[in-house]
Design an enzyme around this catalytic site. Structure first.
Site, PDB file in Angstrom:
ATOM      1  N   THR A  88       0.811  -1.223   0.000  1.00 14.24           N
ATOM      2  CA  THR A  88       0.000   0.000   0.000  1.00 14.24           C
ATOM      3  C   THR A  88       0.840   1.267   0.000  1.00 14.24           C
ATOM      4  OG1 THR A  88      -1.768  -1.123   1.171  1.00 14.24           O
ATOM      5  CG2 THR A  88      -1.736   1.260   1.355  1.00 14.24           C
TER       6      THR A  88
ATOM      7  N   THR B  10       1.594 -21.634  20.723  1.00 14.63           N
ATOM      8  CA  THR B  10       0.288 -21.284  21.297  1.00 14.63           C
ATOM      9  C   THR B  10      -0.504 -20.337  20.398  1.00 14.63           C
ATOM     10  OG1 THR B  10      -0.871 -20.273  23.164  1.00 14.63           O
ATOM     11  CG2 THR B  10       1.338 -19.448  22.710  1.00 14.63           C
TER      12      THR B  10
ATOM     13  N   ASP C 117       1.752  -6.970  -4.138  1.00 15.06           N
ATOM     14  CA  ASP C 117       0.968  -6.922  -2.911  1.00 15.06           C
ATOM     15  C   ASP C 117       1.594  -8.012  -2.037  1.00 15.06           C
ATOM     16  OD1 ASP C 117      -2.313  -6.332  -2.044  1.00 15.06           O
ATOM     17  OD2 ASP C 117      -1.157  -7.890  -1.024  1.00 15.06           O
ATOM     18  N   SER C 118       1.841  -7.724  -0.766  1.00  8.01           N
ATOM     19  CA  SER C 118       2.621  -8.691   0.017  1.00  8.01           C
ATOM     20  C   SER C 118       1.859  -9.986   0.297  1.00  8.01           C
ATOM     21  CB  SER C 118       3.134  -8.062   1.312  1.00  8.01           C
ATOM     22  OG  SER C 118       2.135  -8.021   2.288  1.00  8.01           O
ATOM     23  N   SER C 119       0.596 -10.048  -0.107  1.00  9.29           N
ATOM     24  CA  SER C 119      -0.122 -11.323  -0.035  1.00  9.29           C
ATOM     25  C   SER C 119       0.517 -12.334  -0.985  1.00  9.29           C
ATOM     26  CB  SER C 119      -1.590 -11.150  -0.433  1.00  9.29           C
ATOM     27  OG  SER C 119      -2.087  -9.979   0.124  1.00  9.29           O
TER      28      SER C 119
ATOM     29  N   THR D  52       1.901  -4.463   4.432  1.00  8.10           N
ATOM     30  CA  THR D  52       1.804  -4.795   5.861  1.00  8.10           C
ATOM     31  C   THR D  52       1.346  -6.232   6.106  1.00  8.10           C
ATOM     32  OG1 THR D  52      -0.444  -3.918   5.917  1.00  8.10           O
ATOM     33  CG2 THR D  52       1.334  -2.423   6.585  1.00  8.10           C
TER      34      THR D  52
HETATM   35  N1  ASP Z   1      -2.379  -5.897   0.863  1.00 17.49           N
HETATM   36  C1  ASP Z   1      -1.352  -4.920   1.169  1.00 17.49           C
HETATM   37  C2  ASP Z   1      -0.013  -5.639   1.230  1.00 17.49           C
HETATM   38  O1  ASP Z   1       0.278  -6.271   2.215  1.00 17.49           O
HETATM   39  C3  ASP Z   1      -1.664  -4.229   2.447  1.00 17.49           C
HETATM   40  C4  ASP Z   1      -0.660  -3.195   2.857  1.00 17.49           C
HETATM   41  O2  ASP Z   1       0.301  -2.922   2.228  1.00 17.49           O
HETATM   42  O3  ASP Z   1      -0.865  -2.595   3.908  1.00 17.49           O
HETATM   43  O4  ASP Z   1       0.727  -5.592   0.289  1.00 17.49           O
END
Ligand code: ASP
Length: 338
Positions: free
Chosen positions: A14, A272, A57-59, A89
């Site tokens: 983002t 956990t 996108d970090s996904s 993130t």
């Molecule tokens: N979907 C975004 C990512 O992780 C979210 C972000 O950057 O905050 O690439």
């Protein structure tokens, strides 16, 4: 006069998106960074920048991209005082954990940051996050020879942090270890919490084993689900996400399924589901069987550090099960409290 130098590595997420005239978000050209954050022109250190060939996108993060990031840092290690990685993130805590294991004897800061709103937006949290990350990585204030995450005024050890909010600017936390530094009017570092500076030569390890799985327990979990995971062909390791201090069902079908997997050579780590606190096998009867059959207690490790440590250990020591077990009980990069 010598200026400190920081390399800014843009991977996507983002923070680097700008809105076009239709409101859609796109990655921005890195050269426009000074337009988005003009304050950087006044920095007392020199900033160079580069980006991954394909911004993501970090996904879509993967061990292959961890290696790409690590190779940039390895190549430029002697040319810079520190590194900032702009990252989405969503999986930032995984990448920070993975990089922490990859860089053995790290003597320079690697600071990951991102934002909840793109830099190009008026209310973006990205400017502050990026400027503070650069300040810290430039080492003109202090040196933190660790892989860290800076987010919303706090610097966390990367392999202790977790994304906790999809909404708040304060999106990260580190439940089992205090933050390393806090940004207010000045940026104050708690140096007693920081890992010691290494003098041995840097070693970058790039092998990960991805033949692992995470099995999260829930009341009502069926033998079919447990077996579907534990009986996977090629499986080398499993993170068992347990209750409380490492507890699991004591029913014989469950214990037998886990035991059979261990006997087939699968390494099983007990982590956990709680956000804070540690696994203590045998504190309750409900974890004594796990201990007896050879499940490894994960101490107070986060799930992100557990996944990446398992990939790292099984990738680097595929034939030494005992060593892998011993290393899970050691703090390699400050990831567990022992
Ligand atoms: N979907 C975004 C990512 O992780 C979210 C972000 O950057 O905050 O690439």
């Amino acid at each position: 006069m010598k200026h400190n130098k920081v390399l800014l590595i843009y991977t996507g997420g983002t923070i680097g998106m700008v809105q076009d005239e239709n409101g859609a978000l796109h990655p921005f050209a890195l050269e426009r960074i000074y337009d988005a954050v003009p304050q950087l022109k006044h920095a007392s250190y020199h900033i160079d920048s580069c980006q991954l060939e394909r911004l993501i996108d970090s996904s879509n993060m993967s061990p292959k991209v961890w290696v790409d990031i690590a190779e940039i840092i390895e190549r430029e290690y002697d040319n810079y005082d520190g590194f900032v990685v702009l990252h989405g993130t969503d999986t930032m805590a995984y990448t920070a954990s993975a990089l922490s294991f990859m860089f053995e004897h790290l003597a320079k800061p690697i600071v990951l940051t991102g934002s909840q709103l793109p830099l190009g937006m008026l209310r973006s949290d990205g400017r502050e996050n990026m400027i503070c990350a650069l300040e810290i990585a430039s080492t003109h204030l202090f040196t933190i020879p660790e892989v860290c995450i800076f987010f919303e005024s706090r610097l966390y050890r990367g392999n202790r942090s977790t994304k906790v909010s999809a909404e708040e600017f304060d999106a990260f936390d580190s439940f089992n270890y205090p933050s390393l530094a806090q940004a207010g009017i000045s940026i104050n570092c708690r140096s007693e919490l920081v890992l010691p500076l290494h003098t041995l030569p840097l070693q970058v390890r790039k092998t990960f084993c991805t033949d692992i799985a995470v099995l999260k327990l829930f009341p009502g979990i069926t033998p079919q689900v447990v077996h579907a995971v534990l009986d996977l062909p090629q499986l080398k390791g499993v993170i068992l996400e347990t209750y409380g201090s490492g507890n699991a069902p004591t029913e014989s079908w469950f214990i037998e399924a886990v035991q059979q997997a261990i006997e087939r050579g699968v390494t099983i780590l007990d982590v956990t589901q709680c956000k804070s606190g540690a696994v203590q096998l045998c504190q309750y009867e409900a974890s004594c069987d796990l201990n007896r059959i050879g499940v490894i207690g994960g101490h107070d490790i986060t799930i992100e550090a557990a996944v990446t440590k398992m990939m790292y250990l099984l990738g680097n020591y595929p034939d030494d099960r005992k060593l892998v077990e011993n290393l899970f009980h050691q703090s390699l990069r400050g990831e567990i409290t022992i």
